[in-house]
Motif scaffolding. Structure first.
Motif, mmCIF file in Angstrom:
data_model
loop_
_atom_site.group_PDB
_atom_site.id
_atom_site.type_symbol
_atom_site.label_atom_id
_atom_site.label_comp_id
_atom_site.label_asym_id
_atom_site.label_seq_id
_atom_site.Cartn_x
_atom_site.Cartn_y
_atom_site.Cartn_z
ATOM 1 N N GLU A 266 11.449 5.755 -11.642
ATOM 2 C CA GLU A 266 11.151 7.166 -11.381
ATOM 3 C C GLU A 266 9.670 7.642 -11.029
ATOM 4 O O GLU A 266 9.478 8.298 -10.176
ATOM 5 C CB GLU A 266 11.029 7.994 -12.770
ATOM 6 N N LEU A 267 8.957 6.519 -11.295
ATOM 7 C CA LEU A 267 7.457 6.549 -10.924
ATOM 8 C C LEU A 267 7.094 6.495 -9.462
ATOM 9 O O LEU A 267 6.324 6.886 -8.956
ATOM 10 C CB LEU A 267 6.736 5.525 -11.718
ATOM 11 N N SER A 268 8.221 5.702 -8.777
ATOM 12 C CA SER A 268 8.150 5.270 -7.485
ATOM 13 C C SER A 268 8.373 6.640 -6.483
ATOM 14 O O SER A 268 7.826 6.543 -5.408
ATOM 15 C CB SER A 268 8.873 4.017 -7.259
ATOM 16 N N THR A 269 9.144 7.497 -7.014
ATOM 17 C CA THR A 269 9.697 8.627 -6.299
ATOM 18 C C THR A 269 9.047 9.967 -6.619
ATOM 19 O O THR A 269 8.995 10.861 -6.202
ATOM 20 C CB THR A 269 11.158 8.656 -6.402
ATOM 21 N N VAL A 270 8.351 9.948 -8.103
ATOM 22 C CA VAL A 270 7.844 11.219 -8.487
ATOM 23 C C VAL A 270 7.007 11.584 -7.835
ATOM 24 O O VAL A 270 6.078 10.985 -7.202
ATOM 25 C CB VAL A 270 7.938 11.125 -10.038
ATOM 26 N N GLN A 271 6.864 13.149 -7.707
ATOM 27 C CA GLN A 271 5.822 13.637 -7.037
ATOM 28 C C GLN A 271 4.701 14.291 -8.211
ATOM 29 O O GLN A 271 5.033 14.965 -8.975
ATOM 30 C CB GLN A 271 6.148 15.007 -6.315
ATOM 31 N N PRO B 208 0.913 -1.174 -0.185
ATOM 32 C CA PRO B 208 0.087 0.217 -0.009
ATOM 33 C C PRO B 208 0.808 1.206 0.104
ATOM 34 O O PRO B 208 0.348 2.341 -0.353
ATOM 35 C CB PRO B 208 -0.859 -0.107 1.250
ATOM 36 N N LYS B 209 2.049 1.347 0.296
ATOM 37 C CA LYS B 209 3.111 2.474 0.222
ATOM 38 C C LYS B 209 3.291 2.794 -0.977
ATOM 39 O O LYS B 209 4.254 3.786 -1.152
ATOM 40 C CB LYS B 209 4.255 2.018 1.468
ATOM 41 N N LYS B 210 3.511 1.725 -1.994
ATOM 42 C CA LYS B 210 3.875 1.856 -3.262
ATOM 43 C C LYS B 210 2.597 2.407 -4.273
ATOM 44 O O LYS B 210 1.623 1.943 -4.032
ATOM 45 C CB LYS B 210 4.512 0.663 -4.000
ATOM 46 N N LYS B 211 3.003 3.162 -5.363
ATOM 47 C CA LYS B 211 2.076 3.265 -6.365
ATOM 48 C C LYS B 211 1.708 2.102 -7.289
ATOM 49 O O LYS B 211 2.803 1.090 -7.070
ATOM 50 C CB LYS B 211 2.730 4.426 -7.557
#
Ligand SMILES: [Zn+2]
Ligand SMILES: [Zn+2]
Ligand SMILES: [Zn+2]
Ligand SMILES: [Zn+2]
Lengths: 477, 477
Positions: free
Chosen positions: A472-477, A88-91
């Protein structure tokens, strides 16, 4: 965050094995539009199920029921649904690709057997049907999953997968599946964004991200009069001829320089802003590229921006042909009894098949009425699809921009495409999330054509691009 | 003098055998316009040679050399030359018919296999490709020769025969043959008149004799641009599309009510005299007949004379179709790279292909130039033939009038026809004799169309008519 070095190293070290896997996939002639090959499409689904399960994905082959094609009832190939990760913490990103291909015969003009992947060492081309559309991109995802599985690494995002086997034949059954699996507790519940890898760079050198697609309204304009085909010697000069009427009405649809003449149609086009126009000015694609791709010096304008906007942000009307008239070589003196002109309009926001249809029908009927012909006219919409535009400022796009810069050392062109990928709109509307089109292949790959290819570098760097995009998706805002 | 009762009795007694022979002829798909069937056309020639020799005709299959069709070099089917009788006290009549047929596929909309003669007992129709055009009339002559041969009777006239196998494909090679065999000592030396049975009654009830035919100029208007077919999603709005241009240019050729728009073309038409107009008023044919034959209430006018003159004494322009565009059922989003519009003009005195061609070419090029398109246009005349008018007061016509009155109990209508039979003009000019068109079939036979038929009564009474004509010809002044 970039992908770990270990993943990139794994991809480099296993490049030849990835090409072998692409060869295995190309060898299965999964032609969805040919009933004789339906078994091959299903075989392809099982091949991919095996590949996905081997790298830890839980897979379901979802039955989509039956359909009728060319008068034959056939079972649809299954949709491949898959899940990997549930943190649940990941996109959560939904990956779409298709595992069916266009028909191909050596006799169409292929230099080699279309279903045997040929590696041209001189050019670096991987030649075969489906190499670029869409087996290469699909395997790009699996290659990354394999790297992580082999290295014992966890993915930085949760993955959901939807691979279909009917894309080249209207994606039959898929819309219903997507709509049925949207919503709380359903298969696509929790999806944050979608990534579709099933299109192409504009050119052969600059990666792009695609944030828009034109829609389509396809019409059949039928004019009938005689009870059967007539001989022009016997009836020429005595009756109203459907073909004469059809040519008249079709000549009123669009000017030779591409201006649509149907009142109301152009008024629906969203106004062009200066900011948007500047975007077209920047694209690494010119009039010469269009003419080179078309194979003729026939561009509608000598201005790059006009030509690119003609493809990406304005509607167009093409007359495809006439059904029922004499179409063979030679000279036949027939007055065809009933002729159907086929034309279609590529739609852009804020046009939709629904708001276009009435304009087209009214105009065509009015123009026909002016002729005073005793023939009869019918107009039918054969199919239609809405245009789609996503926000290129969404984090989904930001991640893809960064990934592209890392892998290719270039900022990607932001493009809209002239064609349709109807499933894009279905995902966007049914899941209410941002959808990204992230291409792997080049503009000259020849999808749907002879000698389809995917460049080796696009396959391997593209695999890295897809993996990097996930990080990149995992950290991008 | 009427035909002997024995001949008429023989025809009545052998009607079913004559129908069997027609079935055998129809079963050979002698389609001259399709290279794949060239062998069948030759087979048909050999079948007829056998039939003619069996009834005492000395036959020669005359080699006409080679030609190129659709890029393929083919051997032309032979002309069948024949002679029976050489009595200097008798007239010599040259009989012409053709043994090739138009293409036909069941899938064109035939109710039955086009190459299997079906005898519809309810309607008396003999249904099959070539039944009426022109195998029935051709066999009509052979039936009479068979009657005389079987009965041991001498013919009242000398017969020369010229049957060809390329009529439906421009009669290639025949003009040269006729010109070469005209003159003292040649094959056609001594011919007093010609009888051609290859046309139709105006209606389904009143026999006619035909003394005029329209000519033809057939054009292929090709517009090309892209190097290959393009996808309308990718290229729609960026390039000049050949199909758009073609539709524009073709819309400038003729109005929906039949007025030819090409300057110069109508100025060549011979003026109408009151006497000539009265002739059309008298014909047993009306607007309802035209509409009934066309199978739709689509006549160009509600005035009988206008409609009949539209067919018989004025030119007409028909658009037949487009080669190279999408022509199948369904929806294909193609921008065809090269499209060829086919249209033809039916010519009347004093129009000729030679004096029409320049008008058409100039006009089409001028109209295309107005479009400002970057595509290219080529116009090619595929074939052409001059119009023809004969003297209906000649003894050849008088004999046919008498024969018709004897067999059908009616004076035939004197008509001009809308179609072309180019060989008519060649015979008239090369042999410098009167040519008669003596039809066997009815106006609704559907030559060149689906479900072509010849009524049983027209075949059998028509056989008697041809025989009676030979007797009347032998005594008429
Ligand atoms: Zn695709
Ligand atoms: Zn595709
Ligand atoms: Zn004919
Ligand atoms: Zn014919």
């Amino acid at each position: 965050m970039p992908a770990p070095k270990a993943v990139i190293d794994y991809i480099n070290a296993n490049a030849d094995k990835f090409i072998d896997k692409l060869a295995k996939a190309v060898a299965i002639p999964s032609i969805s539009g040919d009933g004789k090959h339906r078994g091959d499409v299903v075989k392809m689904a099982h091949f991919l199920k095996g590949e996905l399960e081997a790298v830890g994905v839980s897979v379901e082959l979802r039955d989509l029921g039956k359909h009728v094609m060319d008068g034959e009832e056939l079972h649809l190939p299954p949709a491949i649904l898959g899940k990997l990760g549930n943190d649940p913490k990941k996109k959560t990103v939904l990956l779409y690709a298709h595992y069916d291909v266009q028909p191909a015969l050596k006799s169409d003009g292929w230099d080699t057997d279309p279903f045997k992947l040929v590696i041209d060492e001189k050019t670096g081309r991987l030649i075969g049907r489906g190499s670029s559309d869409d087996k290469g991109p699909l395997l790009g995802w699996i290659n990354n999953l394999q790297a992580h599985h082999a290295l014992g690494l966890e993915l930085p995002v949760n993955i959901k997968i939807c691979f279909e086997g009917m894309e080249e034949s209207g994606s039959e059954g898929l819309d219903d599946l997507i709509k049925a699996e949207a919503g709380p507790g359903k298969y696509f519940d929790g999806v944050d964004c979608v990534c579709i890898s099933d299109n192409y760079w504009l050119n052969t050198r600059t990666p792009c991200l695609t944030y828009g697609l034109r829609g389509l309204s396809y019409f059949k304009l039928k004019i009938s009069g005689p009870g059967r085909d007539l001989h022009s010697g016997v009836f020429g000069g005595t009756v109203h001829e459907p073909m004469t009427d059809l040519v008249y009405v079709m000549s009123k649809l669009v000017t030779p320089d591409g201006k649509i003449l149907i009142p109301g149609v152009n008024d629906l086009v969203a106004p062009l802003t200066d900011k948007e126009k500047a975007l077209y000015d920047r694209l690494d694609y010119g009039v010469e590229d269009v003419e080179s791709a078309a194979g003729g010096r026939i561009a509608i304008s000598s201005e790059k921006t006009t030509v690119l906007m003609g493809r990406m942000r304005y509607p167009s009307l093409s007359i495809h042909g006439v059904e029922g008239a004499f179409s063979a070589p030679g000279a036949k003196t027939v007055i065809p009894a009933s002729v159907s002109g086929k034309f279609s309009i590529r739609l852009v926001p804020n046009q939709t098949p629904d708001n276009i249809r009435a304009f087209v029908e009214k105009y065509v009927k009015d123009e026909f009425a002016k002729l005073g012909s005793k023939n009869t006219l019918e107009i039918e919409e054969l199919h239609g699809g809405k245009p789609w535009v996503a926000s290129p400022d969404h984090y989904n796009y930001k991640a893809a921009v960064k990934a592209t810069e890392i892998i290719y050392g270039k900022t990607p062109d932001m493009t809209r495409e002239g064609g349709s990928i109807p499933v894009t709109l279905t995902f966007a509307e049914a899941l209410d999330v941002n959808v990204l089109l992230l291409p792997m292949g080049r503009g000259d790959d020849g999808a749907h054509s002879t000698n389809e290819k995917l460049d080796r570098s696009n396959y391997i760097e593209g695999t890295k691009l897809l993996g990097t995009y996930l990080y990149e998706l995992s950290t991008v805002q």
